[in-house]
Motif scaffolding. Structure first.
Motif, PDB file in Angstrom:
ATOM      1  N   VAL A 185      85.824   2.571  -3.822  1.00  0.00           N
ATOM      2  CA  VAL A 185      85.598   3.893  -2.236  1.00  0.00           C
ATOM      3  C   VAL A 185      84.873   3.008  -0.748  1.00  0.00           C
ATOM      4  N   LEU A 186      84.019   2.159  -1.198  1.00  0.00           N
ATOM      5  CA  LEU A 186      83.341   1.423  -0.375  1.00  0.00           C
ATOM      6  C   LEU A 186      84.326   0.430   0.167  1.00  0.00           C
ATOM      7  N   LYS A 187      84.493  -0.577  -1.017  1.00  0.00           N
ATOM      8  CA  LYS A 187      85.607  -1.210  -0.394  1.00  0.00           C
ATOM      9  C   LYS A 187      86.473  -0.431   0.712  1.00  0.00           C
ATOM     10  N   LYS A 188      87.344   0.529   0.305  1.00  0.00           N
ATOM     11  CA  LYS A 188      88.421   0.905   1.231  1.00  0.00           C
ATOM     12  C   LYS A 188      87.738   1.103   2.556  1.00  0.00           C
ATOM     13  N   ALA A 189      86.807   1.760   2.845  1.00  0.00           N
ATOM     14  CA  ALA A 189      85.652   2.400   4.061  1.00  0.00           C
ATOM     15  C   ALA A 189      84.912   0.902   4.394  1.00  0.00           C
ATOM     16  N   GLY A 190      85.213  -0.243   3.725  1.00  0.00           N
ATOM     17  CA  GLY A 190      84.775  -0.900   4.241  1.00  0.00           C
ATOM     18  C   GLY A 190      82.799  -1.367   4.458  1.00  0.00           C
ATOM     19  N   ILE A 191      82.943  -0.597   3.469  1.00  0.00           N
ATOM     20  CA  ILE A 191      80.843  -0.596   2.733  1.00  0.00           C
ATOM     21  C   ILE A 191      80.520  -2.556   2.248  1.00  0.00           C
ATOM     22  N   ARG A 192      80.088  -2.306   2.146  1.00  0.00           N
ATOM     23  CA  ARG A 192      79.223  -3.774   2.151  1.00  0.00           C
ATOM     24  C   ARG A 192      78.806  -2.679   0.331  1.00  0.00           C
ATOM     25  N   VAL A 193      79.239  -3.951  -0.586  1.00  0.00           N
ATOM     26  CA  VAL A 193      78.338  -3.350  -2.075  1.00  0.00           C
ATOM     27  C   VAL A 193      76.731  -4.409  -2.955  1.00  0.00           C
ATOM     28  N   PRO A 194      75.558  -3.867  -2.167  1.00  0.00           N
ATOM     29  CA  PRO A 194      74.102  -4.703  -2.458  1.00  0.00           C
ATOM     30  C   PRO A 194      74.512  -5.328  -4.071  1.00  0.00           C
ATOM     31  N   GLU A 195      74.752  -7.254  -3.855  1.00  0.00           N
ATOM     32  CA  GLU A 195      74.754  -7.432  -5.680  1.00  0.00           C
ATOM     33  C   GLU A 195      73.099  -7.176  -5.947  1.00  0.00           C
ATOM     34  N   THR A 197      68.270  -6.530  -5.676  1.00  0.00           N
ATOM     35  CA  THR A 197      67.164  -5.572  -4.492  1.00  0.00           C
ATOM     36  C   THR A 197      67.033  -6.254  -3.805  1.00  0.00           C
ATOM     37  N   ALA A 198      66.838  -7.574  -3.832  1.00  0.00           N
ATOM     38  CA  ALA A 198      67.182  -8.519  -2.709  1.00  0.00           C
ATOM     39  C   ALA A 198      68.234  -8.277  -0.750  1.00  0.00           C
ATOM     40  N   ASP A 199      69.104  -7.181  -1.830  1.00  0.00           N
ATOM     41  CA  ASP A 199      70.043  -7.196  -0.373  1.00  0.00           C
ATOM     42  C   ASP A 199      69.823  -5.793  -0.261  1.00  0.00           C
ATOM     43  N   ALA A 200      69.678  -4.701  -1.068  1.00  0.00           N
ATOM     44  CA  ALA A 200      69.758  -2.954  -0.734  1.00  0.00           C
ATOM     45  C   ALA A 200      69.885  -2.467   1.089  1.00  0.00           C
ATOM     46  N   TRP A 201      70.459  -1.405   0.780  1.00  0.00           N
ATOM     47  CA  TRP A 201      71.156  -1.127   1.885  1.00  0.00           C
ATOM     48  C   TRP A 201      69.252  -0.013   2.586  1.00  0.00           C
ATOM     49  N   THR A 202      69.815  -0.153   3.819  1.00  0.00           N
ATOM     50  CA  THR A 202      68.216   0.722   4.362  1.00  0.00           C
ATOM     51  C   THR A 202      68.560   1.595   5.044  1.00  0.00           C
ATOM     52  N   ALA A 203      67.708   2.026   4.737  1.00  0.00           N
ATOM     53  CA  ALA A 203      67.706   3.901   4.909  1.00  0.00           C
ATOM     54  C   ALA A 203      69.048   3.317   6.266  1.00  0.00           C
ATOM     55  N   VAL A 323      73.345   0.342  -7.827  1.00  0.00           N
ATOM     56  CA  VAL A 323      72.749  -0.649  -7.000  1.00  0.00           C
ATOM     57  C   VAL A 323      71.504  -0.005  -6.523  1.00  0.00           C
ATOM     58  N   PRO A 324      70.895  -1.075  -5.329  1.00  0.00           N
ATOM     59  CA  PRO A 324      69.227  -0.563  -6.114  1.00  0.00           C
ATOM     60  C   PRO A 324      69.126   0.696  -4.809  1.00  0.00           C
ATOM     61  N   LEU A 325      67.979   2.116  -5.046  1.00  0.00           N
ATOM     62  CA  LEU A 325      67.817   2.600  -3.802  1.00  0.00           C
ATOM     63  C   LEU A 325      67.811   2.029  -3.036  1.00  0.00           C
ATOM     64  N   ASP A 327      66.038   1.196   0.891  1.00  0.00           N
ATOM     65  CA  ASP A 327      65.155   0.676   1.492  1.00  0.00           C
ATOM     66  C   ASP A 327      64.414   1.513   2.544  1.00  0.00           C
ATOM     67  N   PHE A 328      64.078   2.140   2.696  1.00  0.00           N
ATOM     68  CA  PHE A 328      63.076   3.107   3.577  1.00  0.00           C
ATOM     69  C   PHE A 328      61.982   2.404   4.460  1.00  0.00           C
ATOM     70  N   GLY A 329      61.820   0.371   4.281  1.00  0.00           N
ATOM     71  CA  GLY A 329      61.315  -0.047   5.096  1.00  0.00           C
ATOM     72  C   GLY A 329      60.271  -0.892   4.842  1.00  0.00           C
ATOM     73  N   ASP A 330      59.702  -0.246   3.468  1.00  0.00           N
ATOM     74  CA  ASP A 330      59.052  -1.926   3.382  1.00  0.00           C
ATOM     75  C   ASP A 330      59.701  -2.198   1.086  1.00  0.00           C
ATOM     76  N   GLY A 331      61.031  -2.520   1.667  1.00  0.00           N
ATOM     77  CA  GLY A 331      61.928  -3.405   0.374  1.00  0.00           C
ATOM     78  C   GLY A 331      61.855  -1.693  -0.460  1.00  0.00           C
ATOM     79  N   THR A 332      62.885  -1.541  -1.273  1.00  0.00           N
ATOM     80  CA  THR A 332      63.643  -1.073  -2.244  1.00  0.00           C
ATOM     81  C   THR A 332      62.382  -0.560  -3.249  1.00  0.00           C
ATOM     82  N   VAL A 333      62.086   0.379  -4.039  1.00  0.00           N
ATOM     83  CA  VAL A 333      61.478   0.430  -4.732  1.00  0.00           C
ATOM     84  C   VAL A 333      62.126   1.920  -6.144  1.00  0.00           C
ATOM     85  N   THR A 334      61.798   1.623  -7.384  1.00  0.00           N
ATOM     86  CA  THR A 334      62.828   2.422  -8.216  1.00  0.00           C
ATOM     87  C   THR A 334      61.350   3.309  -9.385  1.00  0.00           C
ATOM     88  N   GLY A 335      61.690   4.168  -9.964  1.00  0.00           N
ATOM     89  CA  GLY A 335      60.651   4.403 -10.842  1.00  0.00           C
ATOM     90  C   GLY A 335      60.944   3.801 -12.346  1.00  0.00           C
TER      91      GLY A 335
END
Length: 463
Positions: A185-195, A197-203, A323-325, A327-335
């Motif tokens: 679904v993401l590729k069809k919409a031209g959306i990259r898939v993060p590999e 935590t280093a390249d998580a989507w920003t908010a 993929v990671p949660l 990144d709201f500004g200070d890096g992706t974080v998980t529980g």
């Protein structure tokens, strides 16, 4: 509980009375010190810092174990089988297992603690056990834990169970959060898939992605599990505190745990919860009428945890990844952190209890439990026996997050009960009821700070 005693179900009691009793006891204990106090040092407890275990079982022991009745009944079935195997494997210790309804579990445990009627072993959602440790209701476990097992455990297991420099709880599995996505679904919409935590989507990027997916025909492309976001529900804290942390905010002063003011209601926390609120207001989030938004194909992204892997993989074989949660500004974080075992201070033979815990932590038994509940095995040995998590397995992200610093425990303070209740209620008002963010968080801060003041800021008890 006396050896050989018949297991007795705790009486239901008024939770407020039980809490008041515990508060009174806590304030008495807070003015005392115990042998071997370490003054609240940091890090994992070391062997020999307490006298809980001496390596000798005092005769033939019967121990009573309480267990919350989980939503996933496979856990309970597995634990019952583990008890049977343990009892048949040796003759020194007999385990009597009792289950309590999950919805009433905390109330039952508080009431039993107030009445001095706790069993020999019971499980807690990890951060909640710290209040019992502070009030003197639990035994530290550092002297019970062999060096070899300590080295094999994931550091996160030890971190979550440690308070004031001592280990109070230990679990056989850990947890993790991520975004389940459908790559096709993401590729069809031209959306990259993060590999990773280093390249998580920003908010901001993620907000744009949700908009693109709506254009692709997904009316509400994101599932946040809002079905479980009732006021006071732990999902609100476990699931969405990571957004606050990722923005640079916090639920409480993480260093001293003496105030939530300026942290929970600070600009970073307000920003994170405002973004979540806007996603919901914009209709980008499935309303949560059921918990099938992702599996049914309505939402191609699900903000959830390890427990959904099997269901989602079955729904979309070969077309689902984690993929990671954002990144709201200070890096992706998980529980992180899950249910852990604690030994009450009234347990008369902790070495007998530890014999059973050591059995549950053996690689075969850890794998048996995590094969059923999908959780992250607590030991490296068990991880290497689990195809999902070892090497480049499909759930390897959860291991990476636990080991690379992306995962954070919920606040490790005896005040956690007040913190999670206030945050969870504020989250529900902000996200579900569209309440103004800053004033709602101000009220949550007031509730947390009142609890801190009422408990004299939870001074170290020396236990």
């Amino acid at each position: 509980m006396t050896r050989g005693a018949t297991p007795r179900r705790p009486r239901a009691a008024d939770a407020r009375a039980a809490t008041a009793f515990l508060l009174t006891a806590a304030l008495i204990v807070a003015g005392c010190t115990g042998d071997g106090a370490d003054g609240g040092g940091k890090g994992s407890a070391k062997p020999g810092t307490d006298r809980t275990c001496d390596g000798r079982i005092k005769g033939t022991s019967q121990i009573t174990v309480w267990y919350h009745s989980p939503t996933a009944q496979g856990e309970l079935t597995t634990l019952r089988a583990q008890v049977r195997r343990f009892n048949a494997s040796q003759h020194d210790v007999t385990v009597n297992l009792m289950t309590l309804p999950d919805g009433d579990y905390d109330t039952e445990v508080r009431a039993a603690a107030a009445g001095g009627d706790l069993p020999d072993l019971l499980d807690f959602d990890a951060p909640k056990l710290l209040g019992y440790a502070w009030v003197g209701r639990l035994r530290p476990l550092g002297s019970c834990l062999p060096d070899a097992l300590r080295a094999d455990l994931l550091p996160s297991i030890l971190q979550q169970g440690t308070y004031a420099g001592r280990l109070w709880g230990i679990g056989t599995f850990d947890s993790g959060l991520g975004l389940y996505v459908r790559p096709s679904v993401l590729k069809k919409a031209g959306i990259r898939v993060p590999e990773g935590t280093a390249d998580a989507w920003t908010a901001d990027e993620f907000t744009g992605i949700l908009g693109k997916l709506r254009e692709e025909g997904y009316e509400a492309p994101l599932d946040l599990g809002l079905r479980y976001s009732t006021p006071g529900a732990e999902w609100n804290t476990y699931g969405f505190a990571p957004a606050v942390w990722s923005a640079g905010g916090d639920l409480i002063d993480a260093k001293n745990h003496r105030t939530a003011d300026g942290y929970l209601n600070g600009a970073d926390s307000v920003r994170a919860l405002t973004i979540l609120q806007k996603w919901v207001e914009s209709g980008l989030v499935d309303p949560g009428g059921d918990d099938k938004a992702f599996a049914a194909g309505r939402s191609p992204i699900s903000w959830s945890g390890h427990w959904r892997w099997r269901e989602y993989a079955k729904a979309f074989p070969g077309d689902m990844t984690i993929v990671p949660l954002p990144d709201f500004g200070d890096g992706t974080v998980t529980g992180m952190g899950s249910w852990q075992w604690g030994v009450p201070s009234t347990s008369v033979d902790p070495d007998a209890v530890w014999r059973f815990l050591a059995f549950l932590l053996s690689p075969d038994e850890v794998v048996r439990m995590t094969d059923v509940n999908g959780a992250i095995p607590a030991t490296r040995t068990a991880i290497e026996r689990t195809a999902q998590f070892r090497g480049t397995g499909p759930e390897r992200l959860y291991i990476d997050q636990l080991q690379n610093g992306t995962a954070r425990p919920r606040p490790r303070t005896p005040a956690y009960g007040a913190v999670t209740d206030a945050f969870s209620r504020a989250f529900a008002k902000i996200v579900l009821d569209r309440a103004p963010v800053r004033p709602t968080l101000d009220r949550a801060v007031a509730a947390i700070d009142k609890d801190l003041a009422d408990h004299q800021y939870y001074p170290p008890t020396g236990r």
